[in-house]
Scaffold this motif. Structure first.
Motif, PDB file in Angstrom:
ATOM      1  N   LYS A 165       0.836  -1.210   0.000  1.00 23.87           N
ATOM      2  CA  LYS A 165       0.000   0.000   0.000  1.00 23.87           C
ATOM      3  C   LYS A 165       0.870   1.259   0.000  1.00 23.87           C
ATOM      4  N   ASN A 168       2.179   1.805  -3.487  1.00 25.07           N
ATOM      5  CA  ASN A 168       1.097   2.191  -4.401  1.00 25.07           C
ATOM      6  C   ASN A 168       0.641   3.626  -4.160  1.00 25.07           C
ATOM      7  N   GLU A 169       0.645   4.047  -2.914  1.00 27.13           N
ATOM      8  CA  GLU A 169       0.225   5.417  -2.587  1.00 27.13           C
ATOM      9  C   GLU A 169       1.373   6.407  -2.705  1.00 27.13           C
ATOM     10  N   LYS A 171       3.909   6.752  -0.725  1.00 24.41           N
ATOM     11  CA  LYS A 171       4.191   7.349   0.579  1.00 24.41           C
ATOM     12  C   LYS A 171       5.606   7.912   0.561  1.00 24.41           C
TER      13      LYS A 171
END
Length: 767
Positions: A165, A168-169, A171
């Motif tokens: 995640k 994908n984001e 960060k």
């Protein structure tokens, strides 16, 4: 309360560490530490001037081209679009592109064709799966603890999903660092940040260890080495037993770094926050509730038996620990030191009803034991009977998952156990106590520790120091790792060793450009990878060139794009994707795909609980430290026992034999053959073209097409001969309807052809 600003630096003759202030001696010696390229501040180099300006698509290209022109070399021509999209998709996603995606890219004549492709790749959830797999190598990720019992860690998949995640984001990497080192301290109300600390909590562990004090030392050692190697490309572990033989890092400095983790415990039983449940959690809770309802009477009877001996059994269990552990265990809580607090929390964490059961069995069966008690014989027999009844309900149990998370914790205390230098690195030989500090060699900003009422603040301070833009190592190390992922070798080839024993950068200006730009762009991994994917150097052909080979035999200057064998997961996932059978679900508890019946793993490898488990991407396969997944094991996967910085690339007969003899791979070949026939129709030339489009993103050339048809003809005769005796069962393509007209013998030969082509170097390599 502890308040300290810690600075340490080294000169040529000695290493000085002052735990409270910067001394004149440390200031005078700073220049000595900064002479090595890795510890100098990151610069912002000017884009070099080059002759072949039209080749420069991104600043990266100018830095590459300048080095080539110094050697009178020209870069290679662009790879064709089919090669490029296959290369980029494998690198960004870890699987093949579909023929439809290839054709769409080849037919896109707009000036932004490459940009649109790259943006699509970076926007897909597959990007996080691929980049996440690379990070999990460094995090020595596994779903079990290792050692002799190799117990399952049911919460670890949450850390794996956190990593996917995060990528994908996109960060920011500095935030990614802080969450993984000190998420529990910095963001105590953020469950995701707590899960992120699974990075440090994923160490191999032996819950049966009878020396809890030594276990604390071993855990802190793992964390220290992991942080140094992963974020800073430092072989800091060498200094645990003696002063580093290559780099100016003393043994004292090693234990000063270890002191940052002195107050760190791991809690694997933190309840999942209400409202944060995923579909996986809801499924688990529903199944768990059904199982517990069906077995409540049996379990209640078992509990009553164990409760009748629990006190004496627990006392016996505690007495099995070694002397220094027992001193803490049997001490009144009111007298606990910080070390006693850690030991008793660890004892509570690793003690289960299985320890009570073990005592019951011993006391009932071993007549020579001092613990033997005849009154326990009927209790043990009854307990065994109840256990047999309970096993009848195993199918109701959730296959995997939990309703808890794993996180680091400082047990709501700011004071830390002492950290001592260990003579020769030996746990039993502590010497001087040390306070937290970073090695002088690493330079960077000062480390400022700010405790709170519930935490020492040590890991927070370390995380801030590592994630600081002033740190000369962190950004350099990360961009070098990413470069190595795309070009097979890093700008610094020793990706986890930036020290004197490692290699110097082949293009230091490029390294600093990437690092400085990475920080400027908000520590964005996607922006970094986008620039690489769109560069001319990444677009180059991989065709060998004699002129480049003569001048640069190791291709350090990148006049030619480096070919690379696919990694273990890429091979499996691409075969599964090509077959059309891949189950494209992101996240969730680890799954158990099919393994050979003679694997002999016992309860350590479960039967698949769902047919879809067989077809999930490899990143979701259960990582059992003692039982590697056989299908990918021969292709050099990461070793989850330690931070794995770079995949090996070996060539062995077992690799070909694995693909050739695996029933699973053959089943995918049958499915791929069926897919090709369905999509291409009965025209054999169209079928061969489609097969190559699926696997290689191109059509076969004339020589290949002739060879393929020759194979079909000879194999058809061979199969026909075997089938004529009535004892040979042909393997046909799968997934075809009854309406699809096929010649069974020719179709079986086509399956063999597909299986052979999928076992070729053209499939196993990224060009």
């Amino acid at each position: 309360m502890i308040a300290a600003t810690v600075t340490a630096v080294a000169d040529d003759k000695k290493l000085i560490a002052d735990d409270t202030k910067v001394t004149p001696a440390t200031q005078a010696s700073a220049s000595a530490a900064s002479k090595s390229w890795a510890y100098l501040p990151i610069t912002n180099p000017t884009e070099p001037s080059v002759k072949q300006k039209n080749w420069v698509r991104t600043p990266i290209d100018a830095f590459i081209l300048a080095k080539l022109e110094e050697k009178n070399l020209k870069p290679s021509a662009d790879a064709d679009r089919g090669t490029y999209i296959r290369r980029a998709t494998l690198d960004a996603w870890g699987i093949l592109p579909s023929p439809e995606e290839v054709k769409a890219f080849q037919n896109d004549k707009s000036p932004q064709a490459y940009e649109k492709l790259v943006d699509r790749l970076l926007a897909s959830p597959h990007f996080g799966e691929r980049q996440g797999r690379r990070w999990l190598d460094l995090a020595r990720y596994a779903d079990s603890g290792g050692f002799q019992n190799d117990v399952t860690r049911p919460n670890n998949w949450r850390y794996r999903d956190y990593v996917i995640k995060a990528f994908n984001e996109d960060k920011p990497f500095d935030r990614f660092i802080q969450e993984q080192i000190a998420g529990d301290e910095l963001f105590p109300t953020d469950q995701e940040a707590k899960i992120a600390t699974g990075f440090l909590a994923g160490y191999p562990d032996n819950p049966n260890s009878r020396d809890l004090v030594q276990r604390k030392y071993e855990i802190a050692t793992d964390m220290t080495d992991l942080v140094g190697e992963t974020f800073l490309a430092a072989t800091i572990g060498c200094a645990r037993c003696h002063n580093h033989k290559a780099d100016k890092v003393s043994q004292k400095e090693y234990f000063q770094l270890q002191a940052f983790f002195a107050n760190t415990s791991v809690d694997e039983k933190v309840p999942l926050a209400k409202g944060s449940e995923t579909l996986w959690d809801e499924k688990y809770q529903k199944q768990q509730a059904a199982y517990r309802e069906a077995t409540k009477d049996i379990r209640a009877k078992q509990k009553a038996i164990l409760d009748s001996i629990r006190d004496v059994a627990y006392k016996y269990h505690k007495e099995r620990y070694l002397t220094d552990s027992r001193e803490a265990i049997f001490k009144p809580e009111s007298e606990w030191t910080p070390l006693d607090r850690w030991v008793n929390f660890r004892l509570k964490s690793v003690t289960t009803d299985a320890d009570i059961v073990a005592f019951l069995k011993l006391s009932a069966e071993d007549k020579d034991s001092a613990e033997f008690n005849a009154d326990n014989i009927p209790k043990w027999k009854e307990y065994e009977k109840l256990t047999a009844e309970l096993k009848k309900f195993d199918k109701l149990k959730p296959a995997s998952g939990s309703n808890q998370i794993t996180t680091l914790t400082e047990l709501n205390h700011p004071d830390s156990p002492a950290t001592n230098i260990r003579f020769g690195g030996i746990h039993e030989r502590p010497t001087d106590e040390v306070q937290p500090a970073t090695p002088a060699l690493w330079a960077g900003p000062k480390v400022e520790i700010k405790p709170t009422e519930t935490s020492s603040g040590r890991r927070s301070a370390l995380a801030a120091w590592i994630a600081s833009p002033e740190n000369p190592l962190t950004a350099r190390v990360l961009v070098n790792r990413v470069w190595a992922q795309y070009f097979a070798t890093g700008i610094v080839s020793t990706v986890s060793d930036f020290g004197r024993a490692g290699q110097k950068p082949t293009n230091p200006e490029l390294l600093d450009y990437l690092a400085s730009n990475f920080i400027k762009q908000g520590w964005s991994v996607k922006k970094l990878e986008r620039e690489i994917l769109l560069s001319s150097v990444y677009r180059q052909s991989s065709e060998e060139r004699k002129d480049a080979l003569k001048v640069d035999p190791d291709n350090k200057l990148l006049a030619v794009y480096p070919r690379k064998r696919l990694e273990a997961e890429e091979i499996r996932d691409s075969l599964l994707f090509a077959s059309g059978e891949i189950v494209d679900i992101v996240g969730g508890p680890a799954v158990f795909p099919q393994v050979p019946s003679n694997l002999g793993a016992g309860n350590l490898w479960q039967e698949p609980s769902d047919p879809s488990d067989l077809k999930r991407r490899s990143i979701y396969t259960f990582v059992r430290r003692s039982v590697p997944y056989p299908l990918t094991q021969t292709f050099d996967p990461a070793d989850p026992s330690h931070a794995h910085a770079k995949r090996d690339v070996t060539t062995t007969p077992l690799q070909a034999l694995t693909l050739f003899n695996s029933d699973v791979v053959f089943g995918w070949s049958q499915a791929l053959a069926g897919r090709v026939i369905r999509e291409a129709g009965n025209n054999e030339t169209a079928q061969l073209n489609k097969l190559y489009e699926v696997l290689f993103a191109r059509e076969p050339n004339k020589a290949e097409a002739a060879l393929l048809k020759q194979f079909l003809n000879s194999d058809e005769k061979l199969i026909e001969g075997k089938a004529s005796n009535g004892k040979f069962e042909v393997a046909l393509p799968t997934g075809l309807t009854a309406k699809t007209p096929i010649n069974p013998i020719r179709a079986a030969a086509f399956v063999d052809l597909v299986h052979t082509v999928a076992n070729s170097n053209d499939f196993a390599y990224r060009f």
